[in-house]
Design an enzyme around this catalytic site. Structure first.
Site, PDB file in Angstrom:
ATOM      1  N   LYS A   6       0.767  -1.258   0.129  1.00 10.64           N
ATOM      2  CA  LYS A   6      -0.021   0.001   0.160  1.00 10.64           C
ATOM      3  C   LYS A   6       0.978   1.299   0.162  1.00 10.64           C
ATOM      4  O   LYS A   6       0.425   2.364  -0.195  1.00 10.64           O
ATOM      5  CB  LYS A   6      -1.015   0.009   1.229  1.00 10.64           C
ATOM      6  CG  LYS A   6      -2.026  -0.945   1.100  1.00 10.64           C
ATOM      7  CD  LYS A   6      -3.313  -0.952   2.194  1.00 10.64           C
ATOM      8  CE  LYS A   6      -3.987  -2.212   2.103  1.00 10.64           C
ATOM      9  NZ  LYS A   6      -3.704  -3.384   2.117  1.00 10.64           N
ATOM     10  N   ASP A   7       2.108   1.088   0.355  1.00  9.65           N
ATOM     11  CA  ASP A   7       3.004   2.279   0.276  1.00  9.65           C
ATOM     12  C   ASP A   7       3.026   2.894  -1.035  1.00  9.65           C
ATOM     13  O   ASP A   7       3.135   4.269  -1.302  1.00  9.65           O
ATOM     14  CB  ASP A   7       4.397   1.850   0.684  1.00  9.65           C
ATOM     15  CG  ASP A   7       4.623   1.411   2.136  1.00  9.65           C
ATOM     16  OD1 ASP A   7       4.043   2.382   2.925  1.00  9.65           O
ATOM     17  OD2 ASP A   7       5.451   0.826   2.638  1.00  9.65           O
TER      18      ASP A   7
END
Ligand SMILES: *Cc1c(COP(=O)(O)O)cnc(C)c1O
Length: 448
Positions: free
Chosen positions: A107-108
């Site tokens: 998700k970064d």
């Protein structure tokens, strides 16, 4: 490029509007009006390109009409300050490691890209005086990716709402120790209360007049589309690692451990852009709504059940609507034709906690590779479904140290904690404690 809503009852939106609003007025998800194919020359040269250059090519295909190209290049390069490497686990099975970013999960990528794109729109709107306030409710992982993605980005303040005592200590320290433009709000309630407070804030007229509010929900186009970057990189790295293999099997099989189906959806968009993927596998834990849809053609959402792979505990995947929209050609095909199109491209798998643990042990014993519980679903589905002569890639969506207690107990090992995670754990926790009453949250926001 214009964006339409999957519900078909909202006006078309610009990229800026789709990013700032997140969800269309009719509660549908935004979809790009067109998905352009990338030219053959790009795929011919891809093996010699860097991850950042590949990503910039993909990004300009989606966002090039709406964002100045030099700025877009800066956004992409600044987002990708870490690698998403491909590692051979065993013959013909590769792990696409998506945990090398600041919070050790895929998700970064989306969160960092969205933060920078939002900053670009704030600066170019000429309204850079007012801070944009991002509100995000989290049950653990989303909060850390969003908070870290926006950390230090000028003109944006992030409020992360999380349920007191209901996120793991490792998760909590990843968004409560940051300071700067990140405020953690510890709500005396459950995750649903946090989500309700955020939704009420977006609907409150007084707040919206006094403050610029936006969401960084995972259905945001600026969070989900950039995930396509690393699928192209995976193909490129396999092509450069094993050119001889790809002459035998020119297309790869992509297996994605899935919860809300945002990650696999971005891979499907990559496929539409011409990425040589022959077929997909959506690997699920015990939450088997999509698996059942593939089997029966009927989509029946249900309450989620808690599993070892908890970031995939989703009973009504929000990006399902995007997948249906894509393969029904925006409603042109019947439900039966759509189901046939989807099942010809995507197969499914579902695993119990016991199977996940057993897979982690088997992979560790046979190959030495440490899987996290999410990646384990992907590895197992790929191993079970890969056919003779195929090359397969599964996503390792998080670093096993994020789930250290569970992984250590399952493997009887002591998984090393990467420095960047240890650094969070040494930080000092700072949060604002609030009740779960909207009036309290509202007066807190207004007092800022
Ligand atoms: C969010 C998440 C998933 C699920 O991804 P979706 O895009 O929701 O399908 C899988 N693994 C990990 C570690 C996650 O954080």
């Amino acid at each position: 490029m214009k964006y339409y809503s999957t519900n078909g009852k909202a006006p078309m939106a610009s990229l800026e509007k789709a990013v700032v609003k997140g969800l269309a007025e009719d509660r549908g998800l935004y979809m790009p009006e067109e998905i352009y194919k990338l030219p053959k020359a790009f795929f011919d040269n891809i093996a010699s390109m860097s991850f950042q250059d590949i990503a910039y090519n993909v990004a300009s295909n989606f966002f090039g009409d709406d964002v100045d190209l030099d700025a877009l290049q800066d956004i992409v390069f600044d987002t990708l300050q870490f690698d998403c490497p491909v590692v051979e686990v065993e013959k013909n099975i590769y792990s696409l490691e998506l945990f090398h970013g600041p919070t050790l999960a895929f998700k970064d990528v989306g969160a960092r890209f969205m933060a920078r794109l939002l900053q670009y729109f704030i600066n170019s709107s000429g309204k850079s005086g007012d801070t944009v306030n991002v509100l995000v409710a989290t049950s653990g992982d989303t909060g850390s990716a969003v908070a870290n993605g926006f950390l230090g980005v000028d003109g944006i303040h992030v409020y992360v709402l999380y349920p007191k005592g209901k996120v793991s200590p490792i998760q909590e320290c990843q968004f409560t120790t940051l300071g700067k433009n990140i405020t953690a709000v510890e709500v005396d309630g459950v995750f649903d209360d946090c989500q309700r407070l955020v939704k009420s804030a977006f609907m409150d007229d007084e707040l919206n007049v006094k403050m610029r509010l936006t969401s960084a929900n995972s259905i945001n186009v600026a969070r989900f589309l950039p995930q396509a970057f690393y699928y192209f990189n995976a193909y490129a790295r396999i092509k450069s690692l094993t050119p001889h293999l790809l002459t035998l099997a020119p297309e790869i099989v992509m297996c994605v451990p899935s919860g809300n189906f945002g990650n696999i959806c971005s891979a499907l968009f990559g496929h539409q852009m011409g990425l040589p993927i022959s077929r997909f596998i959506a690997a699920n834990n015990a939450n088997d709504v999509f698996f059942n849809y593939l089997k029966t053609g009927i989509y029946e959402p249900k309450a989620s059940v808690q599993t070892l792979a908890n970031a995939m505990d989703v009973g009504d995947p929000s990006n399902f609507a995007r997948i249906i929209n894509l393969y029904s050609q925006n409603g042109a095909l019947s439900p039966e034709e759509t189901h046939a199109a989807i099942t010809s491209l995507i197969s499914g798998a579902t695993y119990s906690d016991e199977q996940i643990a057993q897979t982690m042990r088997q992979c560790y014993k046979d190959t030495g590779y440490v899987l996290d519980p999410h990646g384990a679903c992907g590895y197992r589905a790929l191993k079970e479904q890969l056919r003779e002569g195929e090359i397969g890639v599964f996503c390792e969506t998080a670093h096993p140290a994020k789930f250290k207690e569970k992984v250590d107990a399952i493997l009887g090992a002591d998984v090393a904690i990467p420095d960047r995670l240890a650094a969070f754990m040494r930080g000092e926790k700072q949060s604002v404690a609030l009740s779960c009453e909207f009036a309290d949250f509202k007066s807190f926001l207004l007092s800022r």
